[in-house]
Design a protein around this motif. Structure first.
Motif, PDB file in Angstrom:
ATOM      1  N   HIS A  49       0.847  -1.187   0.000  1.00 11.97           N
ATOM      2  CA  HIS A  49       0.000   0.000   0.000  1.00 11.97           C
ATOM      3  C   HIS A  49       0.886   1.240   0.000  1.00 11.97           C
ATOM      4  O   HIS A  49       1.714   1.427   0.897  1.00 11.97           O
ATOM      5  CB  HIS A  49      -0.893  -0.012   1.247  1.00 11.97           C
ATOM      6  CG  HIS A  49      -1.789   1.176   1.372  1.00 11.97           C
ATOM      7  ND1 HIS A  49      -2.334   1.568   2.582  1.00 11.97           N
ATOM      8  CD2 HIS A  49      -2.255   2.055   0.447  1.00 11.97           C
ATOM      9  CE1 HIS A  49      -3.091   2.636   2.398  1.00 11.97           C
ATOM     10  NE2 HIS A  49      -3.052   2.962   1.123  1.00 11.97           N
ATOM     11  N   THR A  50       0.725   2.073  -1.017  1.00 14.28           N
ATOM     12  CA  THR A  50       1.545   3.274  -1.168  1.00 14.28           C
ATOM     13  C   THR A  50       0.656   4.493  -1.349  1.00 14.28           C
ATOM     14  O   THR A  50      -0.323   4.450  -2.094  1.00 14.28           O
ATOM     15  CB  THR A  50       2.484   3.153  -2.385  1.00 14.28           C
ATOM     16  OG1 THR A  50       3.328   2.019  -2.221  1.00 14.28           O
ATOM     17  CG2 THR A  50       3.357   4.391  -2.533  1.00 14.28           C
ATOM     18  N   ARG A  65       3.444   0.867   3.210  1.00 11.09           N
ATOM     19  CA  ARG A  65       3.375  -0.218   4.183  1.00 11.09           C
ATOM     20  C   ARG A  65       2.988  -1.508   3.474  1.00 11.09           C
ATOM     21  O   ARG A  65       2.461  -1.503   2.370  1.00 11.09           O
ATOM     22  CB  ARG A  65       2.375   0.094   5.295  1.00 11.09           C
ATOM     23  CG  ARG A  65       0.943   0.271   4.831  1.00 11.09           C
ATOM     24  CD  ARG A  65       0.059   0.727   5.970  1.00 11.09           C
ATOM     25  NE  ARG A  65      -1.261   1.136   5.524  1.00 11.09           N
ATOM     26  CZ  ARG A  65      -2.161   1.733   6.281  1.00 11.09           C
ATOM     27  NH1 ARG A  65      -1.870   2.013   7.549  1.00 11.09           N
ATOM     28  NH2 ARG A  65      -3.347   2.086   5.809  1.00 11.09           N
ATOM     29  N   ARG A  66       3.260  -2.622   4.146  1.00  6.33           N
ATOM     30  CA  ARG A  66       2.844  -3.940   3.675  1.00  6.33           C
ATOM     31  C   ARG A  66       1.987  -4.584   4.758  1.00  6.33           C
ATOM     32  O   ARG A  66       2.183  -4.332   5.950  1.00  6.33           O
ATOM     33  CB  ARG A  66       4.054  -4.845   3.400  1.00  6.33           C
ATOM     34  CG  ARG A  66       4.980  -4.395   2.292  1.00  6.33           C
ATOM     35  CD  ARG A  66       6.029  -5.479   2.030  1.00  6.33           C
ATOM     36  NE  ARG A  66       6.969  -5.105   0.992  1.00  6.33           N
ATOM     37  CZ  ARG A  66       8.183  -4.639   1.216  1.00  6.33           C
ATOM     38  NH1 ARG A  66       8.599  -4.474   2.456  1.00  6.33           N
ATOM     39  NH2 ARG A  66       8.990  -4.341   0.219  1.00  6.33           N
ATOM     40  N   GLU A  88       3.568  -4.002   8.236  1.00  2.00           N
ATOM     41  CA  GLU A  88       4.964  -3.540   8.245  1.00  2.00           C
ATOM     42  C   GLU A  88       5.003  -2.124   7.677  1.00  2.00           C
ATOM     43  O   GLU A  88       4.709  -1.902   6.504  1.00  2.00           O
ATOM     44  CB  GLU A  88       5.829  -4.461   7.386  1.00  2.00           C
ATOM     45  CG  GLU A  88       7.274  -3.996   7.243  1.00  2.00           C
ATOM     46  CD  GLU A  88       8.047  -4.778   6.195  1.00  2.00           C
ATOM     47  OE1 GLU A  88       9.210  -4.415   5.942  1.00  2.00           O
ATOM     48  OE2 GLU A  88       7.477  -5.733   5.618  1.00  2.00           O
ATOM     49  N   ILE A  89       5.322  -1.151   8.521  1.00  6.89           N
ATOM     50  CA  ILE A  89       5.412   0.243   8.092  1.00  6.89           C
ATOM     51  C   ILE A  89       6.789   0.484   7.489  1.00  6.89           C
ATOM     52  O   ILE A  89       7.814   0.254   8.139  1.00  6.89           O
ATOM     53  CB  ILE A  89       5.183   1.209   9.270  1.00  6.89           C
ATOM     54  CG1 ILE A  89       3.826   0.930   9.933  1.00  6.89           C
ATOM     55  CG2 ILE A  89       5.276   2.648   8.797  1.00  6.89           C
ATOM     56  CD1 ILE A  89       2.643   1.184   9.049  1.00  6.89           C
ATOM     57  N   ILE A  90       6.815   0.961   6.256  1.00  4.34           N
ATOM     58  CA  ILE A  90       8.077   1.243   5.568  1.00  4.34           C
ATOM     59  C   ILE A  90       8.394   2.733   5.632  1.00  4.34           C
ATOM     60  O   ILE A  90       9.495   3.140   5.985  1.00  4.34           O
ATOM     61  CB  ILE A  90       8.000   0.756   4.106  1.00  4.34           C
ATOM     62  CG1 ILE A  90       7.685  -0.747   4.077  1.00  4.34           C
ATOM     63  CG2 ILE A  90       9.315   1.049   3.365  1.00  4.34           C
ATOM     64  CD1 ILE A  90       7.363  -1.275   2.705  1.00  4.34           C
ATOM     65  N   GLU A  91       7.416   3.564   5.262  1.00  7.08           N
ATOM     66  CA  GLU A  91       7.507   5.020   5.379  1.00  7.08           C
ATOM     67  C   GLU A  91       6.169   5.510   5.891  1.00  7.08           C
ATOM     68  O   GLU A  91       5.128   5.036   5.444  1.00  7.08           O
ATOM     69  CB  GLU A  91       7.797   5.682   4.031  1.00  7.08           C
ATOM     70  CG  GLU A  91       9.104   5.309   3.369  1.00  7.08           C
ATOM     71  CD  GLU A  91       9.244   5.981   2.015  1.00  7.08           C
ATOM     72  OE1 GLU A  91       9.633   7.167   1.969  1.00  7.08           O
ATOM     73  OE2 GLU A  91       8.951   5.320   1.004  1.00  7.08           O
ATOM     74  N   THR A 283      -1.213  -2.978  -4.346  1.00 10.01           N
ATOM     75  CA  THR A 283      -0.790  -4.091  -5.180  1.00 10.01           C
ATOM     76  C   THR A 283      -0.979  -5.374  -4.376  1.00 10.01           C
ATOM     77  O   THR A 283      -0.519  -5.469  -3.238  1.00 10.01           O
ATOM     78  CB  THR A 283       0.690  -3.942  -5.596  1.00 10.01           C
ATOM     79  OG1 THR A 283       0.870  -2.704  -6.286  1.00 10.01           O
ATOM     80  CG2 THR A 283       1.111  -5.088  -6.507  1.00 10.01           C
ATOM     81  N   PHE A 284      -1.662  -6.363  -4.966  1.00  9.95           N
ATOM     82  CA  PHE A 284      -2.060  -7.576  -4.257  1.00  9.95           C
ATOM     83  C   PHE A 284      -1.285  -8.779  -4.799  1.00  9.95           C
ATOM     84  O   PHE A 284      -1.250  -9.006  -6.010  1.00  9.95           O
ATOM     85  CB  PHE A 284      -3.555  -7.839  -4.434  1.00  9.95           C
ATOM     86  CG  PHE A 284      -4.435  -6.686  -4.015  1.00  9.95           C
ATOM     87  CD1 PHE A 284      -4.974  -6.645  -2.739  1.00  9.95           C
ATOM     88  CD2 PHE A 284      -4.707  -5.651  -4.892  1.00  9.95           C
ATOM     89  CE1 PHE A 284      -5.790  -5.585  -2.353  1.00  9.95           C
ATOM     90  CE2 PHE A 284      -5.517  -4.581  -4.511  1.00  9.95           C
ATOM     91  CZ  PHE A 284      -6.060  -4.556  -3.241  1.00  9.95           C
ATOM     92  N   ILE A 285      -0.694  -9.552  -3.888  1.00 11.93           N
ATOM     93  CA  ILE A 285      -0.031 -10.800  -4.243  1.00 11.93           C
ATOM     94  C   ILE A 285      -0.806 -11.926  -3.581  1.00 11.93           C
ATOM     95  O   ILE A 285      -0.967 -11.957  -2.365  1.00 11.93           O
ATOM     96  CB  ILE A 285       1.436 -10.820  -3.749  1.00 11.93           C
ATOM     97  CG1 ILE A 285       2.163  -9.562  -4.203  1.00 11.93           C
ATOM     98  CG2 ILE A 285       2.149 -12.066  -4.270  1.00 11.93           C
ATOM     99  CD1 ILE A 285       2.256  -9.400  -5.697  1.00 11.93           C
TER     100      ILE A 285
END
Length: 309
Positions: A49-50, A65-66, A88-91, A283-285
């Protein structure tokens, strides 16, 4: 961030209902594609998610985040829970981006029904950590609950709820008359005549990691009548691109763009226009074997040329 993106929901909800009427009047049944909700039991996917925000007064900020998204089995009432875990927070330059994510309740037809109470989720731990009085905490809890439910509803309707049951003619551009909100000041909006342009394309690759052309792409744009981003003066544009499996409505990617040009000056003063562009991408995996690794191979779509202006 959610408040900046929520206006798109009205576009999507109105589109799904209006598109059926507009399409059925000009196409034979055999030319139409029916989009159907059919998520499997124990559906599992990893989500990137961006959010990318650019303004001419504060520059650019990006949050990322993911998380894992699970749709559980049907319960005794015929409902399923869409659970978010392993965040998971990335930014995270936006405070709202680190708020908890609610567990949504989905019925057998694929319609959003609400969220689980906060006391039954990890959201309560977030609230308990805040140094607030009981009265203030109750107010914050009520506001957070309402915001989380709006956000969960918006997301589900964007991906699934507004589209299941829709019947569209692939390749045909549908133009629907409606209204949209355009900023009339820093904190005010005005409803103006607008048109929404919809198009469904079939046989597109689901993603870079899943190039088989078995997905559908929905592209929807709403703008004020007779205006584009090159038109002087106040302006707004909302765009959705959704890549999904038309037989199940399992999404592979979703992208929302909103552009606003607003006059910050008083009505009797010289115009003082400011622009902002907000882009939100999911984006979905799919599958349990996608918890790690493949995420890096499926990157968010590059910004449109509008962002570079």
């Amino acid at each position: 961030m959610a408040s900046l993106l929520r206006p798109w929901l009205a576009v999507v909800v109105l589109s799904a209902g209006a598109s059926g009427c507009a399409t059925l009047g000009g196409a034979r049944d055999k030319d139409l594609v029916s989009l159907r909700y059919g998520w499997p039991e124990q559906a599992s996917m990893r989500v990137l998610h961006t959010v990318d925000v650019r303004t001419d007064w504060s520059g650019r900020q990006k949050a990322q985040r993911r998380f894992t998204m699970l749709l559980g089995p049907v319960d005794a009432e015929g409902q399923r829970r869409l659970v978010i875990r392993d965040v998971e927070i990335i930014e995270a330059p936006f405070p709202a981006f680190v708020e908890p994510l609610a567990t949504a309740i989905i019925d057998a037809q694929g319609d959003f029904q609400g969220i689980d109470p906060l006391e039954d989720s990890r959201s309560q731990a977030f609230l308990d950590a805040l140094p607030l009085s009981p009265r203030k905490k109750a107010q914050v809890t009520a506001g957070l609950t309402a915001g989380l439910e709006r956000d969960a509803r918006d997301k589900w309707n964007q991906w699934v709820g507004s589209w299941h049951g829709a019947r569209l003619k692939p390749g045909k551009l549908e133009v629907i008359e409606m209204t949209m909100d355009v900023g009339s000041g820093r904190k005010s909006t005005q409803a103006v005549p607008a048109e929404e342009r919809q198009r469904l394309d079939m046989g597109v690759p689901c993603s870079d990691a899943d190039p088989e052309p078995r997905c559908a792409r929905l592209h929807v744009v709403r703008e004020p009548v007779g205006q584009t981003d090159d038109t002087p003066g106040r302006f707004a544009r909302v765009e959705l691109e959704l890549v999904t499996d038309p037989t199940t409505l399992l999404p592979h990617s979703s992208r929302i763009l909103r552009m606003d040009r607003v006059d910050w000056n008083a009505p009797d003063g010289e115009p003082d226009f400011h622009e902002s562009v907000h882009v939100e991408q999911h984006t979905f995996i799919h599958g349990a074997d996608t918890m790690a690794g493949p995420m890096a191979r499926v990157l968010p779509r590059q910004p449109s040329p509008t962002l570079e202006k």
